[in-house]
Structure formats: C-alpha cells, structure tokens
Design an enzyme around this catalytic site. Structure first.
Site, PDB file in Angstrom:
ATOM      1  CG  HIS A   1      92.432  33.840  72.604  1.00  0.00           C
ATOM      2  ND1 HIS A   1      91.745  34.565  71.669  1.00  0.00           N
ATOM      3  CD2 HIS A   1      91.826  34.099  73.795  1.00  0.00           C
ATOM      4  CE1 HIS A   1      90.756  35.237  72.257  1.00  0.00           C
ATOM      5  NE2 HIS A   1      90.802  34.963  73.545  1.00  0.00           N
TER       6      HIS A   1
ATOM      7  CG  ASP B   1      84.162  34.207  77.491  1.00  0.00           C
ATOM      8  OD1 ASP B   1      85.293  34.315  77.969  1.00  0.00           O
ATOM      9  OD2 ASP B   1      83.940  34.036  76.279  1.00  0.00           O
TER      10      ASP B   1
ATOM     11  CG  HIS C   1      90.883  30.903  77.111  1.00  0.00           C
ATOM     12  ND1 HIS C   1      89.813  30.359  76.436  1.00  0.00           N
ATOM     13  CD2 HIS C   1      90.660  32.248  77.142  1.00  0.00           C
ATOM     14  CE1 HIS C   1      88.990  31.322  76.055  1.00  0.00           C
ATOM     15  NE2 HIS C   1      89.479  32.471  76.479  1.00  0.00           N
TER      16      HIS C   1
END
Length: 266
Positions: free
Chosen positions: A96, A23, A19
């Site tokens: 998520h 990070d 995604h």
C-alpha cells in the site's frame, strides 16, 4: 478486525490494525469508551504495524481515563503472536502507500485422544490429560508414550484479513486453505483497474483471484470505495472467478466450526 472471546464489548481483548490511515484507526476512541461502558477491567491489547503506539497515544488524548490497561504491540512482516482462546496470529507485509499488514488467524486443533486405548491399557483417568497434551506418562517403571494415544493430525480453523493493498503472489501461500478470507474489494468494476493500481487497492476480480489461488473456503469482500454505490451490482465479476463470495455489510457474521474429517498426516 476485533478478536473477541464472546459477544459484546466486555469480551473484546484484542484490536488489530492493518495500517494507520484514518478510516482504519479514527474510531478507536469510540471503541475504547464502549469497552469502558461494558464494564471491562481486564487489559486490551492493540496490534498493528510500526507507528501504532504513537497513533494510539495521540487518539487517547480524547480517551485518557480508562478502567483497564491498554497495551500496544507493533508488528512487522513474518511476526507471529498469541491471542486469547488459543488463536495464533501471523502477519506479512502488504503493498500500500504506507506500511500495511495482512493478517492470518489460526486456531490449531489437537489430535483426537484415543480414550478406549488408554482404558484398555489400564491408564487411570488422572493421566489422560497429560497424554492429551502430548506428555509421556510414567507409571511405576512403565512409560506410556503420548503418541500411542493420539490419533492423526486434525485440521484447525483459520481466517485471513487483508485490506488496502495490491494483490501479491505471496498471498496465495499465506492464506492457503483459510476457512474465510475477508478481503478488500475497493473497486467493483474491472474497468477501474488503473485507478486501483494507482491507489494501491484491488478490484473485485483481483480479490476473487486471491481466494481462488489460496483455496479459501469462502470470501467476504469489504472496504468499498465511496464511488461503488451498489457493490452487489459487481458481485458477478468476482463470482465468475471464485463462486463462494459474499458482499460484506454491517453486522455480517458467521460461525466457523472444526471439520469432522481427519487430515492426511502426509
């Protein structure tokens, strides 16, 4: 994950993003520059969910001049795609706070070629390659069926990768039988489950439950919260559910080989 057909940045041909959180993607310019310095000139393909092309374009403002072409392929749940060295990639939707993909990478294995049988039947070696590929061969008026010279189906090797998600029932089937499952374990302590639910992540125990239900051969935990200062201190919580668990660290590597045993065709 980076798919590589060998050691070093020169060999990197594929980059896969789950995604678009920083990070997971912010290090892309550094990787692209490292590939440049390795001398690679062949194209590099980046796979990811919807929005990947825009993110790659933005990040490339600080990596604009590369000696190789960068291609971007956006995926959605259920898509399958081909990677170098015969690897087949498949993705499904994870759960998520933004669109996120779980990946499975499979290397199929062809059936064993029965060379002794081909030799006994007088087939010249020049025809063996076609038979191995499953193609029937005509010699004069006689037809030789490839199926007569191929052994039982053999299991290939497979790796699953999933980060930034809550556990989902469909993961059990999607990762069924993988040789290695690389899975997020954002929170080690099971007491942090409410936090994991709120932030759409998993605890070590939940990740171990996926590995167990999928029948994975091994589990590597990764993607630890900064609050987890010593992931090893919580390893026992995962091992109580799924024993073959490894706490991930930089440089962790392994070799996955084709199994010797033949699969039951049924």
């Amino acid at each position: 994950p980076l798919h590589s057909s060998g050691w070093g940045f020169r060999r990197i041909s594929t980059i896969c993003f789950s995604h678009m959180h920083a990070d997971h993607v912010a290090g892309l310019p550094g990787i692209l520059h490292a590939i440049t310095h390795s001398g690679r000139t062949d194209p590099v393909t980046i796979y990811g969910p919807e929005g990947t092309a825009d993110v790659v374009m933005a990040l490339r403002t600080i990596a604009p001049n590369l000696p190789y072409r960068v291609d971007v392929v956006e995926l959605s749940g259920g898509n399958q795609f081909e990677l170098p060295a015969g690897v087949i990639g498949t993705v499904i939707q994870a759960d998520h706070q933004m669109t996120c993909l779980a990946y499975r990478f499979d290397v199929p294995r062809s059936p064993q070629f029965l060379a002794d049988r081909a030799a006994e039947d007088g087939l010249e070696v020049d025809h063996w390659k076609d038979l191995q590929r499953g193609l029937d061969v005509a010699v004069g008026s006689q037809m030789f069926r490839a199926s007569d010279y191929l052994g039982p189906k053999r299991r290939g090797v497979s790796v699953g990768v999933v980060t930034d998600t809550r556990p989902l029932p469909r993961f059990s089937d999607f990762f069924a039988g993988v040789d290695l499952l690389v899975c997020e374990g954002t929170y080690g302590d099971s007491d942090d489950l409410p936090k994991a639910i709120e932030r759409k992540h998993m605890t070590f125990s939940e990740a171990a439950g996926i590995a167990r239900s999928a029948g994975a051969e091994a589990l590597w935990l990764t993607h630890f919260s900064l609050s987890v200062e010593d992931p090893d201190a919580f390893r026992h919580l995962a091992a109580a559910i799924y024993p073959n668990v490894v706490i991930g660290y930089n440089g962790l590597e392994t070799t996955i080989a084709f199994p010797d045993e033949l699969e039951d065709q049924s």
